[in-house]
Design a protein around this motif. Structure first.
Motif, PDB file in Angstrom:
ATOM      1  N   PHE A  44      72.364   8.023  61.914  1.00  0.00           N
ATOM      2  CA  PHE A  44      73.388   7.051  61.553  1.00  0.00           C
ATOM      3  C   PHE A  44      73.420   6.791  60.049  1.00  0.00           C
ATOM      4  O   PHE A  44      74.479   6.554  59.464  1.00  0.00           O
ATOM      5  CB  PHE A  44      73.145   5.749  62.310  1.00  0.00           C
ATOM      6  CG  PHE A  44      74.107   4.654  61.961  1.00  0.00           C
ATOM      7  CD1 PHE A  44      75.453   4.753  62.266  1.00  0.00           C
ATOM      8  CD2 PHE A  44      73.659   3.512  61.304  1.00  0.00           C
ATOM      9  CE1 PHE A  44      76.343   3.741  61.932  1.00  0.00           C
ATOM     10  CE2 PHE A  44      74.540   2.494  60.976  1.00  0.00           C
ATOM     11  CZ  PHE A  44      75.883   2.611  61.285  1.00  0.00           C
ATOM     12  N   LYS A  45      72.274   6.847  59.406  1.00  0.00           N
ATOM     13  CA  LYS A  45      72.221   6.628  57.955  1.00  0.00           C
ATOM     14  C   LYS A  45      73.042   7.676  57.202  1.00  0.00           C
ATOM     15  O   LYS A  45      73.672   7.364  56.181  1.00  0.00           O
ATOM     16  CB  LYS A  45      70.774   6.651  57.463  1.00  0.00           C
ATOM     17  CG  LYS A  45      70.614   6.365  55.972  1.00  0.00           C
ATOM     18  CD  LYS A  45      69.155   6.375  55.549  1.00  0.00           C
ATOM     19  CE  LYS A  45      69.005   6.011  54.067  1.00  0.00           C
ATOM     20  NZ  LYS A  45      69.743   6.934  53.180  1.00  0.00           N
ATOM     21  N   PHE A  46      73.061   8.916  57.713  1.00  0.00           N
ATOM     22  CA  PHE A  46      73.849   9.951  57.061  1.00  0.00           C
ATOM     23  C   PHE A  46      75.344   9.626  57.144  1.00  0.00           C
ATOM     24  O   PHE A  46      76.096   9.836  56.185  1.00  0.00           O
ATOM     25  CB  PHE A  46      73.567  11.303  57.712  1.00  0.00           C
ATOM     26  CG  PHE A  46      74.363  12.441  57.140  1.00  0.00           C
ATOM     27  CD1 PHE A  46      74.108  12.921  55.869  1.00  0.00           C
ATOM     28  CD2 PHE A  46      75.396  13.012  57.869  1.00  0.00           C
ATOM     29  CE1 PHE A  46      74.857  13.960  55.334  1.00  0.00           C
ATOM     30  CE2 PHE A  46      76.145  14.056  57.352  1.00  0.00           C
ATOM     31  CZ  PHE A  46      75.875  14.522  56.076  1.00  0.00           C
ATOM     32  N   ILE A  47      75.780   9.102  58.273  1.00  0.00           N
ATOM     33  CA  ILE A  47      77.181   8.700  58.412  1.00  0.00           C
ATOM     34  C   ILE A  47      77.509   7.590  57.423  1.00  0.00           C
ATOM     35  O   ILE A  47      78.551   7.608  56.743  1.00  0.00           O
ATOM     36  CB  ILE A  47      77.460   8.244  59.861  1.00  0.00           C
ATOM     37  CG1 ILE A  47      77.255   9.410  60.833  1.00  0.00           C
ATOM     38  CG2 ILE A  47      78.866   7.670  59.988  1.00  0.00           C
ATOM     39  CD1 ILE A  47      77.451   9.041  62.290  1.00  0.00           C
ATOM     40  N   ILE A  48      76.614   6.609  57.312  1.00  0.00           N
ATOM     41  CA  ILE A  48      76.802   5.502  56.369  1.00  0.00           C
ATOM     42  C   ILE A  48      76.878   6.026  54.934  1.00  0.00           C
ATOM     43  O   ILE A  48      77.757   5.630  54.142  1.00  0.00           O
ATOM     44  CB  ILE A  48      75.645   4.493  56.511  1.00  0.00           C
ATOM     45  CG1 ILE A  48      75.731   3.759  57.844  1.00  0.00           C
ATOM     46  CG2 ILE A  48      75.668   3.501  55.359  1.00  0.00           C
ATOM     47  CD1 ILE A  48      76.881   2.805  57.963  1.00  0.00           C
ATOM     48  N   ASP A  49      75.968   6.920  54.579  1.00  0.00           N
ATOM     49  CA  ASP A  49      75.929   7.440  53.210  1.00  0.00           C
ATOM     50  C   ASP A  49      77.182   8.247  52.881  1.00  0.00           C
ATOM     51  O   ASP A  49      77.696   8.167  51.752  1.00  0.00           O
ATOM     52  CB  ASP A  49      74.684   8.306  53.022  1.00  0.00           C
ATOM     53  CG  ASP A  49      73.393   7.503  53.057  1.00  0.00           C
ATOM     54  OD1 ASP A  49      73.476   6.273  52.876  1.00  0.00           O
ATOM     55  OD2 ASP A  49      72.322   8.105  53.276  1.00  0.00           O
ATOM     56  N   MET A  50      77.680   9.027  53.819  1.00  0.00           N
ATOM     57  CA  MET A  50      78.877   9.828  53.562  1.00  0.00           C
ATOM     58  C   MET A  50      80.106   8.930  53.400  1.00  0.00           C
ATOM     59  O   MET A  50      80.959   9.180  52.535  1.00  0.00           O
ATOM     60  CB  MET A  50      79.095  10.827  54.684  1.00  0.00           C
ATOM     61  CG  MET A  50      78.084  11.972  54.714  1.00  0.00           C
ATOM     62  SD  MET A  50      78.017  12.912  53.167  1.00  0.00           S
ATOM     63  CE  MET A  50      79.684  13.550  53.060  1.00  0.00           C
ATOM     64  N   LEU A  51      80.221   7.904  54.204  1.00  0.00           N
ATOM     65  CA  LEU A  51      81.339   6.966  54.047  1.00  0.00           C
ATOM     66  C   LEU A  51      81.273   6.269  52.691  1.00  0.00           C
ATOM     67  O   LEU A  51      82.311   5.995  52.074  1.00  0.00           O
ATOM     68  CB  LEU A  51      81.300   5.927  55.173  1.00  0.00           C
ATOM     69  CG  LEU A  51      81.791   6.393  56.548  1.00  0.00           C
ATOM     70  CD1 LEU A  51      81.471   5.360  57.605  1.00  0.00           C
ATOM     71  CD2 LEU A  51      83.292   6.671  56.527  1.00  0.00           C
ATOM     72  N   THR A  52      80.069   5.997  52.210  1.00  0.00           N
ATOM     73  CA  THR A  52      79.905   5.343  50.917  1.00  0.00           C
ATOM     74  C   THR A  52      80.252   6.283  49.768  1.00  0.00           C
ATOM     75  O   THR A  52      80.875   5.872  48.781  1.00  0.00           O
ATOM     76  CB  THR A  52      78.460   4.839  50.761  1.00  0.00           C
ATOM     77  OG1 THR A  52      78.140   3.962  51.852  1.00  0.00           O
ATOM     78  CG2 THR A  52      78.286   4.102  49.450  1.00  0.00           C
ATOM     79  N   SER A  53      79.869   7.550  49.880  1.00  0.00           N
ATOM     80  CA  SER A  53      80.056   8.498  48.772  1.00  0.00           C
ATOM     81  C   SER A  53      81.493   8.981  48.636  1.00  0.00           C
ATOM     82  O   SER A  53      81.888   9.448  47.566  1.00  0.00           O
ATOM     83  CB  SER A  53      79.134   9.702  48.961  1.00  0.00           C
ATOM     84  OG  SER A  53      79.494  10.442  50.113  1.00  0.00           O
ATOM     85  N   CYS A  54      82.288   8.862  49.695  1.00  0.00           N
ATOM     86  CA  CYS A  54      83.687   9.316  49.637  1.00  0.00           C
ATOM     87  C   CYS A  54      84.567   8.109  49.312  1.00  0.00           C
ATOM     88  O   CYS A  54      84.984   7.366  50.209  1.00  0.00           O
ATOM     89  CB  CYS A  54      84.096   9.955  50.963  1.00  0.00           C
ATOM     90  SG  CYS A  54      83.070  11.361  51.447  1.00  0.00           S
ATOM     91  N   THR A  55      84.866   7.921  48.062  1.00  0.00           N
ATOM     92  CA  THR A  55      85.510   6.684  47.603  1.00  0.00           C
ATOM     93  C   THR A  55      87.016   6.640  47.867  1.00  0.00           C
ATOM     94  O   THR A  55      87.637   5.603  47.649  1.00  0.00           O
ATOM     95  CB  THR A  55      85.257   6.500  46.097  1.00  0.00           C
ATOM     96  OG1 THR A  55      85.739   7.657  45.391  1.00  0.00           O
ATOM     97  CG2 THR A  55      83.775   6.325  45.826  1.00  0.00           C
ATOM     98  N   ARG A  56      87.597   7.763  48.311  1.00  0.00           N
ATOM     99  CA  ARG A  56      89.037   7.774  48.622  1.00  0.00           C
ATOM    100  C   ARG A  56      89.290   8.248  50.049  1.00  0.00           C
ATOM    101  O   ARG A  56      90.362   8.724  50.357  1.00  0.00           O
ATOM    102  CB  ARG A  56      89.775   8.675  47.629  1.00  0.00           C
ATOM    103  CG  ARG A  56      89.722   8.205  46.187  1.00  0.00           C
ATOM    104  CD  ARG A  56      90.516   9.124  45.281  1.00  0.00           C
ATOM    105  NE  ARG A  56      91.916   9.225  45.658  1.00  0.00           N
ATOM    106  CZ  ARG A  56      92.808  10.015  45.062  1.00  0.00           C
ATOM    107  NH1 ARG A  56      92.422  10.783  44.066  1.00  0.00           N
ATOM    108  NH2 ARG A  56      94.053  10.039  45.468  1.00  0.00           N
ATOM    109  N   ILE A  57      88.317   8.084  50.914  1.00  0.00           N
ATOM    110  CA  ILE A  57      88.396   8.626  52.261  1.00  0.00           C
ATOM    111  C   ILE A  57      89.507   7.937  53.064  1.00  0.00           C
ATOM    112  O   ILE A  57      89.673   6.720  53.003  1.00  0.00           O
ATOM    113  CB  ILE A  57      87.038   8.492  52.988  1.00  0.00           C
ATOM    114  CG1 ILE A  57      87.012   9.323  54.254  1.00  0.00           C
ATOM    115  CG2 ILE A  57      86.684   7.035  53.232  1.00  0.00           C
ATOM    116  CD1 ILE A  57      87.008  10.793  54.000  1.00  0.00           C
TER     117      ILE A  57
END
Length: 536
Positions: free
Chosen positions: A411-424
């Motif tokens: 789940f942490k990987f999902i959280i980190d990817m949502l955080t790193s994609c600033t225009r998702i």
């Protein structure tokens, strides 16, 4: 919903199960969102039932009173009803009769035009009919049925019959603009397409890896197509990215430069074979392709084919910029992360700034991916283990799909990817299950990262039961005003889902059902979802 085991004594009954599958905005064009069902849907089902029972009056007077859109819905309903019919011959005749009676669409799909299928009857009808069919503008033509006695494809043993028929078939479709041919295609077929499809703007040719060795599709077939197009240039887009054939080489890629009308081209990297030798052979006759603005290159599924072409010494990746110097957008499929700084630098200097869409396989280091494709806007990310996301930012990425086929995704990987994609805007995850899930943390993330509130589509697909709950659904639809879809909720725990709240916020629910524990879920639009039974 009642859960039960498969082999309980005296309890082997079929239990009907239903649960929410997808949440959509009310303005989504979908007939299944109305509760109760729309009158159009009820009429479609009623007429389809009467037709199958032989009670429908199919006289000309009755047909004239039915709008074209409703006719097509009736045909689709009859086709869907006959998919699981016990007698294949009766089902085939039923669908063919329905096609003759109700079909009034511009899009024709013949999935098996040579085998034991209703598509064969439609194909023969168009061939034998003296009149033409100017309303058909889009055609999908396929054949992959195998002869059980000789254990070979039908198109191999019957080409002396179907090729003359195909010539007549194509000539009876004078308004055809979009054509997709799959599995049976060879040089003769491509040549016929060029001669008889005078209004074609889109062409897709695909050969499966299991059938290409039986084919004779080569550079010669595309040479005939190009020669025919020179007299009347209509093609705007050509897709051979799924064309597994070793006989289509750099000759075809270079010949496409003659077609100034083609602005979109999709190919496999194996089609670039002999490119260096071909350019040397042409010498001064070599012509840059300035017409193509969007290029898709699909690599093979082994890392050797991928990485060997990015070495600066070999310079093979330079062929893309050399042959197509006026590209606006480059899409690369099945890309692996490069191993050396030299390869990364060479990629960025040649085409890196133009790569807008990419699919990555077996990603281990996201920092390398970020260096390789800094301007990527759409990415399909395949991972084996969850890579480190620290100090990684994808500033221009708007669509992201993550695939992890084996084991759970953290789940942490999902959280980190949502955080790193600033225009998702579109975020999808496909995995077996999720580990270490924390719903409070998920909600807090959307509260603190304001860019996530602009999300338009969220799809968290897990093949086993997951702890995601209706509380998260309520929060997302209340917090994200642009959210149009939450897909595949079949593994979620949706106890207490507030349908009234969803309705007040302009959302509707599409349900899925199944009649037995061993069957896949089937949503109301007819799509199957293979998800193990979770909480109701």
């Amino acid at each position: 919903m009642v859960e039960f085991g498969p082999f309980w004594p005296k309890r082997r009954t079929r239990t009907f199960m239903i649960k929410p599958a997808i949440i959509l905005s009310n303005d989504s064009p979908n007939e299944f969102l109305a509760r109760p069902l729309k009158l159009k849907t009820l009429v479609t089902r009623s007429i389809a039932k009467l037709f199958e029972e032989g009670s429908y009056d199919d006289s000309q007077d009755s047909l004239e009173n039915i709008p074209s859109s409703l006719k097509n819905d009736i045909f689709t309903r009859i086709q869907r009803n006959n998919e699981s019919f016990h007698s294949r011959n009766i089902a085939k005749e039923n669908v063919f009769k329905a096609w003759l009676t109700f079909f009034d669409d511009s899009d024709l799909v013949l999935d098996e035009f040579l085998g034991d299928h209703w598509s064969r009857l439609v194909f023969s009808h168009i061939v034998q009919n003296k009149s033409k069919f100017p309303t058909i503008k889009t055609l999908t033509l396929s054949s992959r049925e195998v002869n059980q006695e000789r254990l070979c494809f039908l198109f191999e043993i019957s080409e002396s019959k179907w090729k003359p028929e195909l010539r007549i078939f194509l000539s009876h479709l004078p308004s055809l603009t979009h054509l997709t041919v799959s599995d049976f295609c060879d040089d003769d077929t491509v040549s016929m397409i060029g001669k008889y499809c005078h209004s074609l703007s889109y062409l897709s040719v695909s050969l499966g890896p299991e059938s290409f060795s039986e084919q004779q599709l080569s550079d010669e077939g595309f040479s005939d197509l190009i020669e025919s197009q020179l007299a009347r240039p209509t093609l705007r887009e050509i897709d051979i990215a799924d064309c597994f054939t070793s006989a289509v080489t750099a000759k075809t890629i270079l010949n496409f430069a003659k077609l100034q009308s083609v602005v979109k081209l999709h190919v496999m990297w194996s089609h670039f074979i002999w490119m260096d030798l071909s350019i040397r052979f042409l010498g001064r006759d070599f012509v840059h392709n300035h017409a193509v603005k969007v290029l898709t290159v699909k690599f093979g599924y082994d890392s050797f084919e991928n990485s060997r072409y990015f070495n600066a010494d070999q310079g093979a990746i330079n062929f893309i910029s050399k042959v197509f110097p006026s590209l606006d957008e480059l899409r690369i499929l099945n890309l692996c992360e490069l191993e050396t700084e030299e390869e990364i630098l060479n990629l960025r200097q040649t085409v890196g700034e133009k790569i807008k869409s990419v699919s990555i396989k077996k990603c281990k280091n996201l920092k390398v991916i970020n260096q390789m494709v800094p301007n990527v806007e759409k990415m399909d990310l395949g991972i084996l283990m969850c890579p480190d996301v620290s100090n990684v930012v994808f500033e221009k990425l708007t669509e992201l799909s993550i695939h992890k086929d084996m084991f759970a995704i953290d789940f942490k990987f999902i959280i980190d990817m949502l955080t790193s994609c600033t225009r998702i805007r579109v975020f999808k995850v496909f995995s077996l299950k999720v580990a270490n899930y924390d719903e409070d943390l998920f909600i807090q993330l959307f509260m603190t990262k304001k860019h996530l509130q602009k999300l338009e589509l969220l799809s968290l697909n897990f093949r086993t039961s997951s702890p995601l709950s209706s509380r998260l659904v309520h929060f997302l639809v209340s917090t994200c005003p642009h959210l149009e879809r939450i897909e595949n909720l079949l593994s979620w725990n949706l106890d207490g889902l507030d349908l009234n709240l969803l309705e007040s916020l302009g959302k509707s629910v599409m349900f899925a059902r199944k009649n037995h524990w061993s069957l896949p879920w089937k949503t109301e639009d007819g799509i199957l979802h293979d998800v193990e039974g979770g909480p109701g």
